[in-house]
Design an enzyme around this catalytic site. Structure first.
Site, PDB file in Angstrom:
ATOM      1  N   ARG A  73      -9.269 -32.040   5.736  1.00 47.07           N
ATOM      2  CA  ARG A  73      -9.358 -31.035   7.004  1.00 47.07           C
ATOM      3  C   ARG A  73      -7.893 -30.405   7.467  1.00 47.07           C
ATOM      4  NH1 ARG A  73     -13.266 -35.159   8.244  1.00 47.07           N
ATOM      5  NH2 ARG A  73     -15.412 -34.398   7.996  1.00 47.07           N
ATOM      6  N   LYS A 117      -2.615 -16.111   5.930  1.00 41.69           N
ATOM      7  CA  LYS A 117      -3.970 -15.917   5.317  1.00 41.69           C
ATOM      8  C   LYS A 117      -3.870 -16.680   4.063  1.00 41.69           C
ATOM      9  CE  LYS A 117      -5.639 -11.241   6.029  1.00 41.69           C
ATOM     10  NZ  LYS A 117      -5.738  -9.919   5.412  1.00 41.69           N
ATOM     11  N   GLU A 154       5.781  -2.683  -0.762  1.00 43.49           N
ATOM     12  CA  GLU A 154       5.416  -3.146   0.366  1.00 43.49           C
ATOM     13  C   GLU A 154       6.589  -2.996   1.408  1.00 43.49           C
ATOM     14  OE1 GLU A 154       2.371  -4.229   1.271  1.00 43.49           O
ATOM     15  OE2 GLU A 154       1.913  -4.017  -0.753  1.00 43.49           O
ATOM     16  N   LYS A 213       6.178  -7.331   9.530  1.00 44.58           N
ATOM     17  CA  LYS A 213       5.028  -8.050   9.254  1.00 44.58           C
ATOM     18  C   LYS A 213       4.743  -9.183  10.060  1.00 44.58           C
ATOM     19  CE  LYS A 213       1.625  -9.835   6.715  1.00 44.58           C
ATOM     20  NZ  LYS A 213       0.897 -10.111   5.322  1.00 44.58           N
ATOM     21  N   GLU A 245      -6.970  -9.631  12.424  1.00 42.58           N
ATOM     22  CA  GLU A 245      -7.009  -8.295  11.795  1.00 42.58           C
ATOM     23  C   GLU A 245      -7.724  -7.414  12.466  1.00 42.58           C
ATOM     24  OE1 GLU A 245      -7.206  -6.964   7.463  1.00 42.58           O
ATOM     25  OE2 GLU A 245      -7.571  -9.057   7.760  1.00 42.58           O
ATOM     26  N   ARG A 292      -3.308  -4.967  12.945  1.00 41.83           N
ATOM     27  CA  ARG A 292      -3.001  -5.353  11.568  1.00 41.83           C
ATOM     28  C   ARG A 292      -3.567  -4.449  10.687  1.00 41.83           C
ATOM     29  NH1 ARG A 292      -3.288 -11.836  10.013  1.00 41.83           N
ATOM     30  NH2 ARG A 292      -2.762 -11.406   7.921  1.00 41.83           N
ATOM     31  N   ASN A 345      -2.571  -1.552   6.261  1.00 42.95           N
ATOM     32  CA  ASN A 345      -3.074  -0.996   5.026  1.00 42.95           C
ATOM     33  C   ASN A 345      -2.618   0.533   4.602  1.00 42.95           C
ATOM     34  OD1 ASN A 345      -4.851  -2.921   4.724  1.00 42.95           O
ATOM     35  ND2 ASN A 345      -6.294  -2.511   6.168  1.00 42.95           N
ATOM     36  N   HIS A 380      -2.936   1.529   1.138  1.00 42.17           N
ATOM     37  CA  HIS A 380      -3.787   0.249   0.191  1.00 42.17           C
ATOM     38  C   HIS A 380      -5.269   0.971   0.273  1.00 42.17           C
ATOM     39  CE1 HIS A 380      -0.155  -2.009   1.138  1.00 42.17           C
ATOM     40  NE2 HIS A 380      -0.849  -3.057   0.438  1.00 42.17           N
ATOM     41  N   HIS A 425      -6.093   0.391  -3.492  1.00 48.23           N
ATOM     42  CA  HIS A 425      -6.959  -0.432  -3.837  1.00 48.23           C
ATOM     43  C   HIS A 425      -8.262   0.140  -5.150  1.00 48.23           C
ATOM     44  CE1 HIS A 425      -6.351  -3.516  -0.651  1.00 48.23           C
ATOM     45  NE2 HIS A 425      -5.532  -3.804  -1.722  1.00 48.23           N
ATOM     46  N   HIS A 443      -0.071  -3.634  -8.893  1.00 50.51           N
ATOM     47  CA  HIS A 443      -0.315  -3.620  -7.323  1.00 50.51           C
ATOM     48  C   HIS A 443       0.672  -2.593  -6.580  1.00 50.51           C
ATOM     49  CE1 HIS A 443      -1.881  -4.497  -3.254  1.00 50.51           C
ATOM     50  NE2 HIS A 443      -0.505  -4.831  -2.914  1.00 50.51           N
TER      51      HIS A 443
HETATM   52  N1  LIG Z   1      -1.677 -14.162   2.117  1.00 46.77           N
HETATM   53  C1  LIG Z   1      -1.527 -12.908   2.074  1.00 46.77           C
HETATM   54  O1  LIG Z   1      -1.380 -12.412   3.132  1.00 46.77           O
HETATM   55  C2  LIG Z   1      -1.327 -11.965   0.939  1.00 46.77           C
HETATM   56  C3  LIG Z   1      -0.522 -10.717   0.967  1.00 46.77           C
HETATM   57  C4  LIG Z   1      -0.447  -9.957   0.000  1.00 46.77           C
HETATM   58  C5  LIG Z   1      -0.735 -10.438  -1.347  1.00 46.77           C
HETATM   59  N2  LIG Z   1      -1.296 -11.625  -1.391  1.00 46.77           N
HETATM   60  C6  LIG Z   1      -1.588 -12.276  -2.990  1.00 46.77           C
HETATM   61  O2  LIG Z   1      -0.331 -12.569  -3.410  1.00 46.77           O
HETATM   62  C7  LIG Z   1      -0.645 -12.524  -4.919  1.00 46.77           C
HETATM   63  C8  LIG Z   1       0.367 -11.482  -5.665  1.00 46.77           C
HETATM   64  O3  LIG Z   1       1.664 -12.276  -5.358  1.00 46.77           O
HETATM   65  P1  LIG Z   1       2.826 -11.886  -6.443  1.00 46.77           P
HETATM   66  O4  LIG Z   1       3.038 -10.406  -6.323  1.00 46.77           O
HETATM   67  O5  LIG Z   1       3.815 -12.681  -5.863  1.00 46.77           O
HETATM   68  O6  LIG Z   1       2.343 -12.479  -7.785  1.00 46.77           O
HETATM   69  P2  LIG Z   1       2.584 -14.002  -8.497  1.00 46.77           P
HETATM   70  O7  LIG Z   1       2.576 -14.975  -7.448  1.00 46.77           O
HETATM   71  O8  LIG Z   1       1.558 -13.863  -9.319  1.00 46.77           O
HETATM   72  O9  LIG Z   1       3.941 -13.620  -9.064  1.00 46.77           O
HETATM   73  C9  LIG Z   1       4.210 -12.943 -10.001  1.00 46.77           C
HETATM   74  C10 LIG Z   1       4.808 -13.382 -11.230  1.00 46.77           C
HETATM   75  O10 LIG Z   1       6.182 -13.538 -11.254  1.00 46.77           O
HETATM   76  C11 LIG Z   1       6.572 -14.803 -11.373  1.00 46.77           C
HETATM   77  N3  LIG Z   1       7.502 -15.272 -10.779  1.00 46.77           N
HETATM   78  C12 LIG Z   1       7.620 -15.699  -9.578  1.00 46.77           C
HETATM   79  N4  LIG Z   1       8.676 -15.661  -8.951  1.00 46.77           N
HETATM   80  C13 LIG Z   1       9.575 -15.574 -10.018  1.00 46.77           C
HETATM   81  C14 LIG Z   1      11.066 -15.700  -9.991  1.00 46.77           C
HETATM   82  N5  LIG Z   1      11.696 -15.971  -8.963  1.00 46.77           N
HETATM   83  N6  LIG Z   1      11.574 -15.457 -11.274  1.00 46.77           N
HETATM   84  C15 LIG Z   1      10.888 -15.073 -12.297  1.00 46.77           C
HETATM   85  N7  LIG Z   1       9.428 -15.143 -12.190  1.00 46.77           N
HETATM   86  C16 LIG Z   1       9.034 -15.150 -11.063  1.00 46.77           C
HETATM   87  C17 LIG Z   1       5.213 -15.754 -11.349  1.00 46.77           C
HETATM   88  O11 LIG Z   1       5.452 -16.713 -12.563  1.00 46.77           O
HETATM   89  C18 LIG Z   1       4.045 -14.728 -12.029  1.00 46.77           C
HETATM   90  O12 LIG Z   1       4.063 -14.414 -13.097  1.00 46.77           O
HETATM   91  C19 LIG Z   1      -2.125 -11.824  -4.925  1.00 46.77           C
HETATM   92  O13 LIG Z   1      -2.993 -12.917  -5.401  1.00 46.77           O
HETATM   93  C20 LIG Z   1      -2.461 -11.291  -3.586  1.00 46.77           C
HETATM   94  O14 LIG Z   1      -3.877 -11.223  -3.283  1.00 46.77           O
HETATM   95  C21 LIG Z   1      -1.586 -12.422  -0.339  1.00 46.77           C
END
Ligand SMILES: NC(=O)c1ccc[n+]([C@@H]2O[C@H](COP(=O)([O-])OP(=O)(O)OC[C@H]3O[C@@H](n4cnc5c(N)ncnc54)[C@H](O)[C@@H]3O)[C@@H](O)[C@H]2O)c1
Length: 365
Positions: A127, A149, A191, A232, A242, A246, A250, A253, A257, A269
Site C-alpha cells: 500500500r 505520475k 521536451e 515542469k 491535470e 497541466r 501538451n 504532443h 502522438h 517520441h
Molecule cells: N511519468 C511521467 O510523467 C512521464 C513523462 C514523460 C515520459 N514518461 C515515460 O518515460 C518513458 C520514456 O523514457 P525515456 O525516454 O527516458 O526512455 P527509457 O527509459 O526507455 O530510456 C531510453 C534508453 O536509454 C538507455 N539509457 C538510459 N540512461 C542511459 C545512460 N545514461 N546512458 C546510456 N543509455 C541510457 C536505456 O537503457 C534505454 O534503452 C516512456 O515510457 C514514457 O511513457 C513518463
C-alpha cells in the site's frame, strides 16, 4: 567531481508532503548522504534496466554501501516492454523474497521507463513504499521524473494503469548523459524546447547560444536542466491532477502522438513531438496571433537541434485517423495548445483537423 548543485523544492497543493530535486554534475557520488538525511532504513533496492545497470549499477550501489546502506540491484529489460504487469509482479515477489517491507525504499536508476515502473511498484507495494528517482536520460531529468505520475502499459495501449506517487527525492546528475545515445538526447531536447516555448523564451535564447557545446559544458547543461525541470515542477505543483495548466505541457504532443501512432511507434517520441511543435507553431500563426517571425525562430531552433529528421513514410490518412481517435478520447472538441507569443500558451478548443494535418505535412515535406 562534485560542483555546486541546484535545487528545486516541490510542494504539492493541499498536501504536507514536499520534496527536493537536486541537480549537479557528480551528484550521484553524494546519493548516500542525501538518503541518510531522509532517515531511510538501511535496506534499499535499486531498480534499473540492464543497460543502465551495466554502466552505473555497481557505481551507485558502491556509493550506497560506503554510506552504510545495504542495497540490492534489481534489473529489468531495457525499453517499454519492462513497463508491464508481469514485470511489476516479478519485482514485487523479489522484494518480498529479500525481506522488503513497507518502509523499504526503492531507487529508480534509469530513464522514464524505470522511473514509471518503479514508481508504480512503490505506490502499490504494501500500500505504498518510499521511492527515489535518479534519472539517467535527459527526458527523465526534465520531464518523466517530475510530477509523480507512474504507469505501466497494457496490450491495449501505453500508460493505461497508473497512479500518482511522489518520490521522496529526485537526484539528477548530468554526467549520466555522457553515455546517452544521440537519439535519446534528442528525445529530451524536444521536451526542453517545449518548456521554453510554453513558459520561457529566455530558455530558448540560452539554448540557441549553447547549442554547439551543450553536452560538453556540464555546468551549462546542469543550468538548462535546472530551468527546464523547474518549469515542469511549477506547472505540476500548481495543478497535480491535470486540469488546464497541466494541459500546456501538451504543446506539440497532440500532433506528435498522432504521428507516433501512425508510425506504429517506429518514430522516436522526440522526433514526433518536434514535428508536432513545427505544425503547432504554424497553427499558432494562423489561429492564435503568433507573429510569423516568432514562429520561424522557433522552427529554426527545432531544426538546428536536428530534431526534425526525416520521417518514415507515413500515410496522411493514418495520421488523421490517429488524430480523430485522440479527439474522441478528449470529448467533443479537438483541444490544441497554441502560442499567442513565445512563452504565452493558449488552450485552443476547436482546431480544424484538416488545417492541422496540412501544416504537419508541410513540416515533413
Ligand atoms: N511519468 C511521467 O510523467 C512521464 C513523462 C514523460 C515520459 N514518461 C515515460 O518515460 C518513458 C520514456 O523514457 P525515456 O525516454 O527516458 O526512455 P527509457 O527509459 O526507455 O530510456 C531510453 C534508453 O536509454 C538507455 N539509457 C538510459 N540512461 C542511459 C545512460 N545514461 N546512458 C546510456 N543509455 C541510457 C536505456 O537503457 C534505454 O534503452 C516512456 O515510457 C514514457 O511513457 C513518463
Amino acid at each position: 567531481m562534485q560542483s555546486q548543485s541546484r535545487a528545486i523544492l516541490i510542494t504539492l497543493p493541499g498536501r504536507e508532503q514536499r520534496y527536493r530535486v537536486l541537480i549537479g554534475p557528480g551528484l550521484r557520488f553524494d546519493l548516500g548522504s542525501h538518503l541518510k538525511a531522509l532517515d531511510l532504513p538501511p535496506r534499499l533496492f535499486v531498480v534499473s534496466d540492464r543497460r543502465v545497470a551495466g554502466l552505473y549499477g555497481g557505481q551507485v550501489t558502491g556509493v550506497l554501501e560506503k554510506a552504510g546502506f545495504s542495497p540490492t540491484l534489481l534489473e529489468v529489460s531495457p525499453g517499454e516492454r519492462a513497463k508491464t504487469w508481469p514485470v511489476v509482479q516479478r519485482l514485487a515477489r523479489d522484494l518480498l523474497a529479500q525481506g522488503a517491507d513497507r518502509r523499504t525504499c526503492l531507487i529508480a536508476l534509469g530513464g522514464g521507463v524505470v522511473g514509471d515502473l518503479s514508481g508504480f511498484l512503490a505506490s502499490i507495494f504494501m500500500r505504498g513504499a518510499p521511492f527515489i528517482q535518479v534519472p539517467t536520460t535527459l527526458l527523465a531529468m526534465v520531464d518523466a521524473s517530475l510530477g509523480g505520475k507512474t504507469a505501466i502499459n497494457l496490450p491495449e495501449g501505453k500508460n493505461l494503469l497508473g497512479t500518482f506517487h511522489q518520490p521522496r527525492l529526485v537526484l539528477t546528475d548530468p554526467e549520466f548523459l555522457d553515455t546517452l545515445p544521440p537519439k535519446e538526447r534528442r528525445n529530451g531536447l524536444a521536451e526542453i524546447l517545449k518548456h521554453g516555448f510554453i513558459r520561457d523564451p529566455d530558455l530558448l535564447t540560452r539554448l540557441e547560444r549553447l547549442r554547439p557545446r551543450l553536452f560538453q559544458d556540464r555546468e551549462a547543461l546542469a543550468d538548462i536542466i535546472h530551468r527546464a525541470a523547474a518549469i515542469k515542477a511549477e506547472v505540476v505543483a500548481a495543478d497535480e491532477r491535470e486540469a488546464d495548466l497541466r494541459r500546456i505541457l501538451n504543446f506539440g504532443h497532440t500532433l506528435g502522438h498522432a504521428l507516433e501512432a501512425a508510425s506504429r511507434y517506429r518514430l522516436a517520441h522526440g522526433q514526433a513531438v518536434a514535428f508536432g511543435m513545427l505544425a503547432a507553431l504554424q497553427l499558432s500563426v494562423s489561429l492564435a496571433g503568433l507573429s510569423p517571425g516568432a514562429a520561424a525562430y522557433g522552427q529554426r531552433l527545432i531544426k538546428d537541434f536536428d530534431l526534425a529528421r526525416k520521417l518514415p513514410n507515413l500515410a496522411m490518412g493514418d495520421v488523421l485517423a490517429a488524430l480523430t481517435l485522440d479527439k474522441k478520447r478528449e470529448g467533443q472538441n479537438s483541444v490544441f495548445v497554441l502560442l499567442e507569443e513565445l512563452g504565452k500558451p493558449v488552450i485552443y478548443p476547436d482546431v480544424p483537423l484538416s488545417l492541422a494535418a496540412e501544416f504537419l505535412q508541410a513540416g515533413w515535406a
